[in-house]
Design a protein around this motif. Structure first.
Motif, PDB file in Angstrom:
ATOM      1  N   ARG A 177     -21.576 -45.710 -60.973  1.00 60.11           N
ATOM      2  CA  ARG A 177     -22.982 -45.305 -60.273  1.00 60.11           C
ATOM      3  C   ARG A 177     -22.882 -45.044 -58.995  1.00 60.11           C
ATOM      4  O   ARG A 177     -21.741 -45.236 -58.375  1.00 60.11           O
ATOM      5  N   LEU A 178     -23.790 -44.237 -58.544  1.00 59.23           N
ATOM      6  CA  LEU A 178     -24.024 -43.837 -57.103  1.00 59.23           C
ATOM      7  C   LEU A 178     -25.420 -44.657 -56.607  1.00 59.23           C
ATOM      8  O   LEU A 178     -26.290 -44.220 -57.299  1.00 59.23           O
ATOM      9  N   SER A 179     -25.331 -45.149 -55.429  1.00 61.76           N
ATOM     10  CA  SER A 179     -26.340 -45.991 -55.031  1.00 61.76           C
ATOM     11  C   SER A 179     -26.481 -45.670 -53.631  1.00 61.76           C
ATOM     12  O   SER A 179     -25.832 -45.115 -52.752  1.00 61.76           O
ATOM     13  N   GLN A 180     -27.642 -46.072 -53.093  1.00 62.32           N
ATOM     14  CA  GLN A 180     -28.095 -46.106 -51.640  1.00 62.32           C
ATOM     15  C   GLN A 180     -28.406 -47.354 -51.268  1.00 62.32           C
ATOM     16  O   GLN A 180     -28.879 -48.022 -51.709  1.00 62.32           O
ATOM     17  N   VAL A 181     -27.653 -47.582 -49.942  1.00 69.71           N
ATOM     18  CA  VAL A 181     -27.879 -48.814 -49.219  1.00 69.71           C
ATOM     19  C   VAL A 181     -29.470 -48.847 -48.685  1.00 69.71           C
ATOM     20  O   VAL A 181     -29.388 -47.996 -47.817  1.00 69.71           O
ATOM     21  N   SER A 182     -30.244 -49.673 -49.050  1.00 73.84           N
ATOM     22  CA  SER A 182     -31.826 -49.855 -48.578  1.00 73.84           C
ATOM     23  C   SER A 182     -32.265 -51.193 -48.627  1.00 73.84           C
ATOM     24  O   SER A 182     -32.243 -51.493 -49.763  1.00 73.84           O
ATOM     25  N   ASN A 183     -32.595 -51.394 -47.430  1.00 70.95           N
ATOM     26  CA  ASN A 183     -33.651 -52.897 -47.410  1.00 70.95           C
ATOM     27  C   ASN A 183     -32.651 -53.783 -47.819  1.00 70.95           C
ATOM     28  O   ASN A 183     -33.034 -54.833 -48.709  1.00 70.95           O
ATOM     29  N   VAL A 221     -29.054 -44.317 -57.419  1.00 73.33           N
ATOM     30  CA  VAL A 221     -29.487 -42.876 -57.532  1.00 73.33           C
ATOM     31  C   VAL A 221     -29.005 -42.169 -58.842  1.00 73.33           C
ATOM     32  O   VAL A 221     -29.883 -41.357 -59.365  1.00 73.33           O
ATOM     33  N   TRP A 222     -27.966 -42.544 -59.341  1.00 73.75           N
ATOM     34  CA  TRP A 222     -27.557 -42.003 -60.627  1.00 73.75           C
ATOM     35  C   TRP A 222     -26.502 -42.761 -61.172  1.00 73.75           C
ATOM     36  O   TRP A 222     -25.695 -43.513 -60.645  1.00 73.75           O
ATOM     37  N   THR A 223     -26.533 -42.812 -62.412  1.00 71.64           N
ATOM     38  CA  THR A 223     -25.504 -43.729 -63.325  1.00 71.64           C
ATOM     39  C   THR A 223     -24.869 -42.943 -64.312  1.00 71.64           C
ATOM     40  O   THR A 223     -25.464 -41.749 -64.771  1.00 71.64           O
ATOM     41  N   TRP A 224     -23.644 -43.068 -64.715  1.00 68.68           N
ATOM     42  CA  TRP A 224     -22.761 -42.360 -65.502  1.00 68.68           C
ATOM     43  C   TRP A 224     -22.441 -43.609 -66.544  1.00 68.68           C
ATOM     44  O   TRP A 224     -21.285 -44.237 -66.486  1.00 68.68           O
ATOM     45  N   PRO A 225     -23.137 -43.517 -67.777  1.00 73.21           N
ATOM     46  CA  PRO A 225     -22.770 -44.641 -68.857  1.00 73.21           C
ATOM     47  C   PRO A 225     -21.357 -44.426 -69.425  1.00 73.21           C
ATOM     48  O   PRO A 225     -20.692 -45.430 -70.033  1.00 73.21           O
ATOM     49  N   ASP A 226     -21.025 -43.453 -69.317  1.00 74.20           N
ATOM     50  CA  ASP A 226     -19.865 -43.034 -70.048  1.00 74.20           C
ATOM     51  C   ASP A 226     -18.588 -43.352 -69.319  1.00 74.20           C
ATOM     52  O   ASP A 226     -17.462 -43.180 -69.535  1.00 74.20           O
TER      53      ASP A 226
END
Length: 395
Positions: free
Chosen positions: A280-286, A292-297
């Protein structure tokens, strides 16, 4: 012992809170001499004798000027390629025949020079195309077993004045952040980051002169990432740089999995990692991770970099670079990633932006690749296509 090399200073930042990549937005333009910290490190002694004097909290960050608007071509007027198996005919390959790599950062404003960490040897190397490897530092005592070792590095924001370098390393007992001064052994700044057979990799960068952001892996124990008493699986903010008994760092976010890579952009921190059910791609927030996006594979995210509003992520298993358009308040949804590089260099690990669409990335074929060629491992200069436009949304 020889002196730690000087770095060429650049102008002070226009905005004091602007994010910077490790090693002062990836700038080591010239090195005057080579310093090698060698021998076995007695970390138990360091832990019991942690006084190393104060570290200025009024450091002045620095950066290099941006490259020209048109990304420059590969350097011209290079020396004749030397003979041997380490020569790569690809003009975008900056250097070859590295041991298993970890962090990488540009060493000049064009991206022709690179500074790269060898995870297993503890060496930080400067090189350009067809040049010999110049060892800037050797961090002693790192444990390179599994995926540990020399994980990341960053120059002090006031390197010209204090000649300090910070390293994220694996020791026989833990993962930790250490401070290195010329002629001295590494001094512990943050200790007790969990160590495991895997899941040791992490990332760090100076957000400001007195703020070091650190992403830690879960050391193979997902429960640690949700445990507020553990430093594993967290995005941390370190603000005390002495080597005495420091207060615990602030937790900016919890829940990271394996191999977290930070990719800051302006006032936003993105982080790529591998969770149990998806990459996954995440954003650090609060004080949390916003997906932001996930790659299940689970392609095996190796690194990420943000340049010109485009987020580039590298993959290890599928050997790709994919791009997404960074979310904005006007367009918070994310379109399907586009593959812009596919299986040309093998498994790709850490990445860092140069500017104006250029990045540098390091291969990790010696650690993960199904095939290792004689030139591995390598650092490559790559122009990232814009991710504007796109297709489906997953938000």
């Amino acid at each position: 012992m020889p002196a730690v090399p000087d770095a060429v200073a650049a102008r002070p930042p226009r905005r004091p809170r602007r994010f910077r990549t490790a090693l002062a937005v990836g700038a080591v333009v010239a090195v005057a001499s080579t310093a090698v910290l060698s021998g076995c490190a007695d970390f138990s002694k360091q832990d019991s004798e942690r006084k190393a004097g104060p570290f200025s909290k009024y450091n002045e960050s620095f950066e290099v000027k941006r490259p020209p608007k048109t990304p420059p071509p590969p350097p011209e007027g290079l020396p004749t390629p030397p003979p041997g198996p380490c020569v790569d005919p690809d003009p975008n390959v900056i250097t070859t025949c590295l041991a298993s790599t970890a962090a990488v950062t540009p060493g000049d404003e064009r991206g022709d020079v690179t500074v790269v960490a060898e995870r297993t040897t503890g060496k930080i190397i400067q090189a350009k195309r067809f040049s010999e490897h110049k060892v800037l530092w050797t961090v002693p005592g790192v444990d390179g077993s599994g995926d540990g070792g020399l994980i990341d590095f960053a120059l002090s924001p006031t390197y010209r004045q204090d000649h300090l370098m910070y390293a994220y390393i694996t020791t026989p007992s833990d993962n930790r952040i250490v401070r290195i001064a010329k002629g001295d052994v590494p001094k512990p700044i943050l200790t007790g980051i969990p160590k495991g057979a895997t899941g040791n990799l992490g990332s760090m960068f100076f957000r400001s002169a007195n703020e070091l952001v650190v992403a830690t892996g879960d050391a193979g124990n997902p429960a640690a990432a949700g445990n507020p008493a553990s430093l594993g699986g967290k995005v941390l903010l370190v603000t005390d740089f002495t080597s005495g008994k420091n207060p615990p760092p602030k937790i900016l976010a919890s829940g990271l999995g394996a191999n977290p890579a930070l990719c800051p952009s302006n006032d936003t921190i993105f982080v790529a990692d591998g969770a149990s059910n998806a990459d996954r791609l995440s954003q650090v927030s609060n004080n949390a991770l916003k997906t932001v996006w996930t790659w299940p594979d689970k392609p095996g995210l190796g690194g990420c970099a943000v340049t010109e509003g485009t987020i580039a992520v590298s993959t290890i298993r599928t050997q790709q670079i994919q791009t997404l358009q960074a979310p904005t308040p006007q367009k918070p949804t994310i379109d399907k990633p586009a593959t812009v590089l596919d299986k040309q260099y093998g498994a790709i690990g850490r990445m860092r932006p140069v500017g104006n669409g250029l990045i540098q990335f390091a291969t990790v074929n010696k650690q993960y690749g199904p095939k290792v060629v004689s030139q591995d491992d390598r650092v490559v200069r790559f122009l990232v296509p814009s991710a504007a436009g796109g297709g489906e949304s997953n938000m």
